[in-house]
Design an enzyme around this catalytic site. Structure first.
Site: not given
Ligand SMILES: NC(=O)c1ccc[n+]([C@@H]2O[C@H](COP(=O)([O-])OP(=O)(O)OC[C@H]3O[C@@H](n4cnc5c(N)ncnc54)[C@H](O)[C@@H]3O)[C@@H](O)[C@H]2O)c1
Length: 219
Positions: A132, A177
């Site tokens: 991130t 985070y």
């Molecule tokens: N969406 C954004 O803008 C953004 C920006 C920067 C980084 N990220 C990173 O990208 C990745 C995906 O983000 P996203 O937006 O798809 O989030 P999201 O919440 O839609 O997806 C994350 C998934 O991980 C699952 N999860 C959480 N804890 C878990 C665990 N302990 N074991 C198994 N599964 C678990 C959740 O149920 C969820 O389905 C993350 O690592 C996030 O930090 C996202």
């Protein structure tokens, strides 16, 4: 080829799973998710299960309900994977401030479990880690921007293509985070240097799209 997607019921993960599943039925995709986003964000169960149910439409996608904090389960899921796309995370800054322990356990220890599963696998899987912009902490907020008609742009032309990988990540404020994701980021890099794992880190920033169930907290 087997592609394991942690967090595959989430926004990024469900797209990664679908992308690989669409390449052909000889590609097996395993989605590994504990479906916790529902719990964290207080969604109705049906909404929270939307991506999970959507992926059931693909014959070559297997769904495993599991937690990346469970090292043994992670190891078993990863043992014959060729590629691991690690998207599972506690994704909200606000939640990380309220419950930093859980944030640490999922993002730092959970990522460590994914790396260990890969290191111990005889398959030598490649790993993609969703990092991130938060790893840059407050440093990015100090870059001068210019207000345009519809958007801001960086004042300095050297950032025309975005923030470079060598931009400083230290001596600045993070959040729990930011710190736990950064721990994962560093570990993924280190497992490449020390153990020769094939890894890639993407430092994403406020991405959005279909099948994203966002709230003010995140997304
Ligand atoms: N969406 C954004 O803008 C953004 C920006 C920067 C980084 N990220 C990173 O990208 C990745 C995906 O983000 P996203 O937006 O798809 O989030 P999201 O919440 O839609 O997806 C994350 C998934 O991980 C699952 N999860 C959480 N804890 C878990 C665990 N302990 N074991 C198994 N599964 C678990 C959740 O149920 C969820 O389905 C993350 O690592 C996030 O930090 C996202």
């Amino acid at each position: 080829m087997k592609v394991l997607v942690t967090g595959g019921a989430g926004f990024v993960g469900s797209h990664a799973a679908e992308y690989h599943a669409c390449k052909g039925e000889e590609i097996k995709v395993v989605v590994f998710d504990n479906l916790s986003r529902a719990e964290l964000l207080g969604y109705e169960a049906l909404n929270a299960m939307y991506n999970w149910n959507y992926l059931k439409g693909y014959k070559n996608i297997e769904l495993i309900k599991g937690d990346i904090r469970d090292a043994e389960m992670m190891k078993k899921a990863a043992e014959d994977a060729d590629v691991i796309i690690h998207t599972a995370a506690q994704t909200a800054v606000t939640t990380s401030l309220q419950d930093p322990r859980t944030d640490f356990e999922i993002n730092a220890l959970g990522t460590f479990n994914v790396l260990e599963a890969a290191r111990l696998s005889e398959n030598d899987p490649a790993i993609v880690y969703c990092s991130t912009n938060k790893v840059y902490g407050d440093n990015v907020n100090r870059i001068a921007v210019v207000e345009m008609e519809k958007r801001y742009k960086f004042a300095d032309e050297k950032y025309r293509m975005g923030i470079p990988e060598d931009f400083p990540t230290d001596l600045c404020e993070h959040t729990p985070y930011g710190a736990s994701k950064f721990a994962g980021d560093i570990y993924v890099q280190d497992y490449a240097y020390v153990y020769g794992l094939k890894t890639g880190v993407f430092r994403m920033s406020c991405i959005y799209g279909i099948r994203q169930f966002g709230v003010e907290d995140q997304g």
